[in-house]
Design an enzyme around this catalytic site. Sequence first.
Site, PDB file in Angstrom:
ATOM      1  N   ILE A  86       4.985 -29.619 -32.152  1.00 34.45           N
ATOM      2  CA  ILE A  86       6.129 -30.289 -32.765  1.00 34.45           C
ATOM      3  C   ILE A  86       7.438 -29.703 -32.242  1.00 34.45           C
ATOM      4  O   ILE A  86       7.514 -28.510 -31.934  1.00 34.45           O
ATOM      5  CB  ILE A  86       6.068 -30.149 -34.303  1.00 34.45           C
ATOM      6  N   GLY A  96      13.743 -29.357 -43.790  1.00 37.95           N
ATOM      7  CA  GLY A  96      12.393 -29.605 -44.270  1.00 37.95           C
ATOM      8  C   GLY A  96      11.609 -30.615 -43.460  1.00 37.95           C
ATOM      9  O   GLY A  96      10.494 -30.971 -43.835  1.00 37.95           O
ATOM     10  N   ALA A  98      10.171 -30.306 -40.506  1.00 37.67           N
ATOM     11  CA  ALA A  98       8.990 -29.776 -39.822  1.00 37.67           C
ATOM     12  C   ALA A  98       7.757 -29.860 -40.710  1.00 37.67           C
ATOM     13  O   ALA A  98       6.684 -30.270 -40.263  1.00 37.67           O
ATOM     14  CB  ALA A  98       9.232 -28.343 -39.365  1.00 37.67           C
ATOM     15  N   GLU A 127       8.374 -16.699 -37.205  1.00 36.93           N
ATOM     16  CA  GLU A 127       7.834 -16.538 -38.554  1.00 36.93           C
ATOM     17  C   GLU A 127       8.063 -17.753 -39.441  1.00 36.93           C
ATOM     18  O   GLU A 127       7.223 -18.070 -40.281  1.00 36.93           O
ATOM     19  CB  GLU A 127       8.411 -15.270 -39.191  1.00 36.93           C
ATOM     20  N   HIS A 131       5.026 -19.688 -41.320  1.00 38.31           N
ATOM     21  CA  HIS A 131       5.031 -19.850 -42.780  1.00 38.31           C
ATOM     22  C   HIS A 131       4.801 -21.307 -43.177  1.00 38.31           C
ATOM     23  O   HIS A 131       4.038 -21.594 -44.101  1.00 38.31           O
ATOM     24  CB  HIS A 131       6.348 -19.327 -43.358  1.00 38.31           C
ATOM     25  N   TYR A 133       3.239 -23.625 -41.434  1.00 37.68           N
ATOM     26  CA  TYR A 133       1.847 -23.979 -41.146  1.00 37.68           C
ATOM     27  C   TYR A 133       0.895 -23.402 -42.190  1.00 37.68           C
ATOM     28  O   TYR A 133      -0.022 -24.087 -42.653  1.00 37.68           O
ATOM     29  CB  TYR A 133       1.455 -23.520 -39.740  1.00 37.68           C
TER      30      TYR A 133
END
Length: 170
Positions: A86, A96, A98, A127, A131, A133
């Site tokens: 992505i 938001g 993603a 990071e 997070h 994912y």
Amino acid sequence: MTTTIKLRALEKDDLTFLHKLFNNADVMHYWFSESYMSMEKLKESFDKCYDNERNREFILTDGHEPLGYVGLFDIDPRHRHAEFAIIIDPSHQGNGYAGSATKLAMDYAFSVLNLHKLYLLVAKTNEKAGHIYEKLGFRVEGELAQHFFINGAYEDAIMMGIFQRDYWER
């Protein structure tokens, strides 16, 4: 964040948007790739891969506005797995998108393609992405030490995956 975001198939008209993303060094750093893509090369790649059954490429949109690019790559029909990737346009990061885009891609992968597993690689230093994912159910499967050369240094990558059964249990 608006609720009108969706994924739609990548079209030739989207290549200008992709060209902008693929030539942004900050974006491509997280794709472990050089930010170097001519428009001609992008057009050639699009034409060559347009009917490739092993990839699904999408544009994340809010109405008609492109927000990002989502791909399912190396779809394996026998083993029923694919790699997820992505890019959210830097001007739309932090909203938001993603997480929402990843969820839409997971829905497609597990509901439409009936994949058994989705996997991805993420820079250990990224990071925020890791997070997101994890929050969506991806689990760390391993670490690839000094796997990518980025900005003059080798970086570790984390391999993450989610199984269809775990996705449905969520």
